[in-house]
Design an enzyme around this catalytic site. Structure first.
Site, PDB file in Angstrom:
ATOM      1  N   LYS A 131     -99.972 -31.882  58.880  1.00 26.51           N
ATOM      2  CA  LYS A 131     -99.370 -31.535  60.176  1.00 26.51           C
ATOM      3  C   LYS A 131     -99.631 -30.053  60.400  1.00 26.51           C
ATOM      4  CE  LYS A 131     -95.712 -29.675  61.657  1.00 26.51           C
ATOM      5  NZ  LYS A 131     -96.313 -28.915  62.772  1.00 26.51           N
TER       6      LYS A 131
ATOM      7  N   GLU B 264     -95.502 -21.108  50.805  1.00 21.92           N
ATOM      8  CA  GLU B 264     -96.110 -19.795  51.048  1.00 21.92           C
ATOM      9  C   GLU B 264     -95.399 -19.234  52.276  1.00 21.92           C
ATOM     10  OE1 GLU B 264     -98.166 -18.395  49.097  1.00 21.92           O
ATOM     11  OE2 GLU B 264     -98.801 -20.102  47.905  1.00 21.92           O
TER      12      GLU B 264
ATOM     13  N   CYS C 186     -99.286 -12.727  56.833  1.00 20.86           N
ATOM     14  CA  CYS C 186     -98.113 -12.696  55.951  1.00 20.86           C
ATOM     15  C   CYS C 186     -98.213 -11.581  54.921  1.00 20.86           C
ATOM     16  CB  CYS C 186     -97.974 -14.043  55.263  1.00 20.86           C
ATOM     17  SG  CYS C 186     -99.555 -14.621  54.622  1.00 20.86           S
TER      18      CYS C 186
ATOM     19  N   GLU D 150     -89.644  -8.895  58.455  1.00 22.21           N
ATOM     20  CA  GLU D 150     -91.034  -9.171  58.833  1.00 22.21           C
ATOM     21  C   GLU D 150     -91.110  -9.183  60.361  1.00 22.21           C
ATOM     22  OE1 GLU D 150     -92.591 -13.218  58.301  1.00 22.21           O
ATOM     23  OE2 GLU D 150     -94.297 -12.312  57.288  1.00 22.21           O
TER      24      GLU D 150
HETATM   25  P1  NAD Z   1     -93.004 -21.565  61.284  1.00 23.20           P
HETATM   26  O1  NAD Z   1     -92.198 -21.637  60.034  1.00 23.20           O
HETATM   27  O2  NAD Z   1     -92.304 -21.511  62.560  1.00 23.20           O
HETATM   28  O3  NAD Z   1     -93.997 -22.816  61.376  1.00 23.20           O
HETATM   29  C1  NAD Z   1     -94.882 -23.143  60.315  1.00 23.20           C
HETATM   30  C2  NAD Z   1     -95.086 -24.641  60.301  1.00 23.20           C
HETATM   31  O4  NAD Z   1     -93.851 -25.253  59.954  1.00 23.20           O
HETATM   32  C3  NAD Z   1     -95.480 -25.226  61.650  1.00 23.20           C
HETATM   33  O5  NAD Z   1     -96.418 -26.259  61.432  1.00 23.20           O
HETATM   34  C4  NAD Z   1     -94.161 -25.782  62.167  1.00 23.20           C
HETATM   35  O6  NAD Z   1     -94.328 -26.846  63.062  1.00 23.20           O
HETATM   36  C5  NAD Z   1     -93.518 -26.249  60.879  1.00 23.20           C
HETATM   37  N1  NAD Z   1     -92.069 -26.380  60.882  1.00 23.20           N
HETATM   38  C6  NAD Z   1     -91.160 -25.680  61.608  1.00 23.20           C
HETATM   39  N2  NAD Z   1     -89.918 -26.123  61.324  1.00 23.20           N
HETATM   40  C7  NAD Z   1     -90.039 -27.110  60.396  1.00 23.20           C
HETATM   41  C8  NAD Z   1     -89.109 -27.969  59.731  1.00 23.20           C
HETATM   42  N3  NAD Z   1     -87.808 -27.895  59.954  1.00 23.20           N
HETATM   43  N4  NAD Z   1     -89.601 -28.868  58.844  1.00 23.20           N
HETATM   44  C9  NAD Z   1     -90.920 -28.953  58.593  1.00 23.20           C
HETATM   45  N5  NAD Z   1     -91.840 -28.194  59.224  1.00 23.20           N
HETATM   46  C10 NAD Z   1     -91.404 -27.262  60.099  1.00 23.20           C
HETATM   47  O7  NAD Z   1     -93.983 -20.334  61.063  1.00 23.20           O
HETATM   48  P2  NAD Z   1     -95.122 -19.824  62.043  1.00 23.20           P
HETATM   49  O8  NAD Z   1     -94.446 -19.048  63.121  1.00 23.20           O
HETATM   50  O9  NAD Z   1     -96.069 -20.903  62.415  1.00 23.20           O
HETATM   51  O10 NAD Z   1     -95.921 -18.845  61.071  1.00 23.20           O
HETATM   52  C11 NAD Z   1     -95.502 -17.544  60.820  1.00 23.20           C
HETATM   53  C12 NAD Z   1     -94.830 -17.435  59.462  1.00 23.20           C
HETATM   54  O11 NAD Z   1     -95.696 -17.955  58.456  1.00 23.20           O
HETATM   55  C13 NAD Z   1     -94.582 -16.008  59.072  1.00 23.20           C
HETATM   56  O12 NAD Z   1     -93.297 -15.863  58.510  1.00 23.20           O
HETATM   57  C14 NAD Z   1     -95.648 -15.728  58.011  1.00 23.20           C
HETATM   58  O13 NAD Z   1     -95.338 -14.700  57.137  1.00 23.20           O
HETATM   59  C15 NAD Z   1     -95.769 -17.040  57.370  1.00 23.20           C
HETATM   60  N6  NAD Z   1     -97.061 -17.187  56.708  1.00 23.20           N
HETATM   61  C16 NAD Z   1     -97.127 -17.148  55.347  1.00 23.20           C
HETATM   62  C17 NAD Z   1     -98.341 -17.249  54.701  1.00 23.20           C
HETATM   63  C18 NAD Z   1     -98.413 -17.209  53.201  1.00 23.20           C
HETATM   64  O14 NAD Z   1     -99.406 -17.662  52.657  1.00 23.20           O
HETATM   65  N7  NAD Z   1     -97.425 -16.703  52.508  1.00 23.20           N
HETATM   66  C19 NAD Z   1     -99.506 -17.411  55.431  1.00 23.20           C
HETATM   67  C20 NAD Z   1     -99.427 -17.447  56.802  1.00 23.20           C
HETATM   68  C21 NAD Z   1     -98.177 -17.342  57.432  1.00 23.20           C
END
Ligand code: NAD
Length: 476
Positions: A171, A246, A280, A380
């Site tokens: 997903k 992550e 990130c 962040e």
């Molecule tokens: P997000 O958490 O809003 O969404 C990430 C994914 O999770 C999306 O596919 C979203 O649909 C899904 N999601 C949201 N709520 C969920 C739930 N309750 N259950 C299951 N899935 C759910 O994050 P974002 O805004 O897409 O990305 C930004 C964040 O990602 C930042 O905090 C960034 O630091 C982090 N990030 C971390 C890494 C890493 O490798 N550590 C890499 C890239 C981004």
């Protein structure tokens, strides 16, 4: 206009059970470029059933068969590089040069790292006590990815699952469905058996939660915010899945007076702003030795003012917009909070850069005169916003660097190799960058503390998708 109204399940593009839709937006123009159908629990059910069926045979494939499929995947990925890059630029705003050289390139780079890892791994080994250990695929996996490095995250999850002989349901972020759909076409082109890889588009609370709660998925691999990652862990708890996370970061960049200051400060500013700060592991806290603090601030000011912002469809090393209004509002609110809490704006500030009023562009911003408890220092931001603070000595630098709930990356700038060794040892972070050098494809990526658990990439990333089995040597 693209209409994405099919999911890839059991080797075919099928009609979703759900009829809910959302617009796909171009952040540089704030215009709609397509429509996406969002799935529901019934779509997840079909995809998990396909992955479960396919696991029965795919899990028994030989390493040689899986390596051959990975080589075909590499060929298919290389053939679609430009399509991936164009899709990423239009759906999340990364400038096209960067989309080609970094964002899309990750799809092939990580794949090469995993091929090397699988080749080097012993599937069967004899332990020192004589027992025999084998590595086996964990089972059908649920993979959830974010929008900021869309193909990087997909590659870091899908490839090790396939390399291990596991099957998966992906997903991707609902905000970056174009590149994810192309990736599904690439996997299909590579010739994977039906059901091994499945794609369901949808939002987190509906599709993501249905995956985490599903009894037949044996593992969830999640990349995204700490908030959503904690929810995935909670939802997975009842079925005792393996969960790898992550998450976010607030990475320090330690600049010592013995470093090549002009190069390292300019590079630190550019690295923080890269991908419009939406990485990130971005070095968002620059900690500078007090003896060269004023000089570093002057250098950072020059570098910050020189940072170009512009149309992501044009080639060049400028940065593009933030990816949507929510992100834009959040970054504006954080800049405002820095101002309200008494920090001084050295470069940038509130509002959009001149001439870029249509999309979600922001001014690259640098704050000085900040204090450790300010929100801009602790949280962040996920935008091109840098804070700079002085430290007194090495001990002080290490204490400040570790003063965060995150632990994804840390950056060190020093001319002294012994100091670099000492400081690396004390930093609580999973990836250390030294004097502009970064770890390569195939090395493990991941964080300490609230930046997550598990590692992605290469051998360690592969192991996350494997179970260990032991038995005594055969005797009658
Ligand atoms: P997000 O958490 O809003 O969404 C990430 C994914 O999770 C999306 O596919 C979203 O649909 C899904 N999601 C949201 N709520 C969920 C739930 N309750 N259950 C299951 N899935 C759910 O994050 P974002 O805004 O897409 O990305 C930004 C964040 O990602 C930042 O905090 C960034 O630091 C982090 N990030 C971390 C890494 C890493 O490798 N550590 C890499 C890239 C981004």
């Amino acid at each position: 206009m693209k209409t994405l109204n099919k999911f890839y399940i059991d080797g075919a593009w099928v009609d979703p059970a759900s009829t809910a839709t959302m617009p796909i937006m171009n952040p540089a123009t704030n215009s709609q470029i397509g429509t996406l159908t969002l799935g529901n629990a019934e779509d997840v059910e079909r995809a998990v059933a396909a992955a479960t069926r396919a696991f029965e045979t795919f899990s028994l494939t030989s390493k040689a068969e899986r390596l051959e499929l990975l080589e075909r995947l590499l060929e298919a990925t290389r053939a679609r590089m430009e399509d991936l890059a164009q899709a990423i630029t239009s759906e999340m705003g990364a400038p096209i040069t960067m989309s080609r050289e970094s964002q899309a390139d990750c799809g092939a780079g990580h794949l090469e790292g995993f091929i090397a890892a699988l080749k080097s791994q012993e599937e069967r080994e004899t332990l020192p006590n004589g027992d025999i250990l084998t590595r086996e695929p964990i089972g059908p996996c649920g993979l959830i990815t974010p929008w900021n490095w869309p193909i990087n995250q997909i590659a870091l999850k899908v490839i090790p699952a396939l390399a291990a002989g596991a099957t998966c349901v992906l997903k991707p972020s609902e905000h970056t469905p174009l590149s994810a759909t192309i990736y599904a076409e690439i996997v299909h082109e590579a010739g994977y058996p039906a059901g091994v890889f499945n794609l369901v588009h949808g939002d987190g609370p509906t599709v993501g939660a249905a995956m985490s709660q599903h009894p037949d998925l044996t593992m969830m691999s999640f990349t995204g915010s700490t908030r959503a990652g904690a929810l995935v862990s909670k939802d997975s708890a009842a079925t005792v899945k393996r969960v790898t996370l992550e998450l976010g970061g607030k990475s320090p960049n330690l600049v010592f007076a013995d470093s090549d200051l002009p190069t390292r400060v300019a590079e630190g500013v550019a690295t923080c702003f890269y991908n419009t700060g939406q990485s990130c592991d971005a070095p968002t806290r620059m900690l500078v030795e007090r003896s060269c603090y004023d000089q570093a601030i002057a250098l950072a000011e020059a570098a910050g003012k020189a940072q170009e912002v512009g149309d992501p469809s044009k080639e060049g090393d400028h940065i593009g917009p933030l990816f949507d209004k929510i992100q834009y509002d959040r970054v504006q609110a954080m800049i405002q909070s820095g101002i309200d809490e008494g920090a001084r704006v050295l470069v940038g500030g509130l509002g959009k850069p001149e001439g870029l009023e249509d999309g979600w562009f922001v001014k690259p911003t640098i704050f000085v005169d900040v204090t450790p408890e300010m929100r801009i220092v602790r949280e962040e931001i996920f935008g091109p916003v840098l804070v700079i603070m002085p430290f007194d000595d090495e001990e002080d630098a290490i204490r400040m660097a570790n003063d965060t709930e995150y632990g994804l990356a840390a950056y060190i700038q020093t001319g002294d190799p012994e100091r670099a060794e000492r400081v690396v040892r004390r930093l609580r972070a999973g990836g250390i960058h030294i004097n502009g050098r970064n770890a390569d494809y195939g090395s493990p990526f991941g964080g300490f503390k609230r930046s997550g658990n598990g590692r992605e990439g290469g051998l360690f990333g592969l192991e996350d998708y494997q179970e260990l089995k032991v038995r005594p040597p055969f005797a009658n």
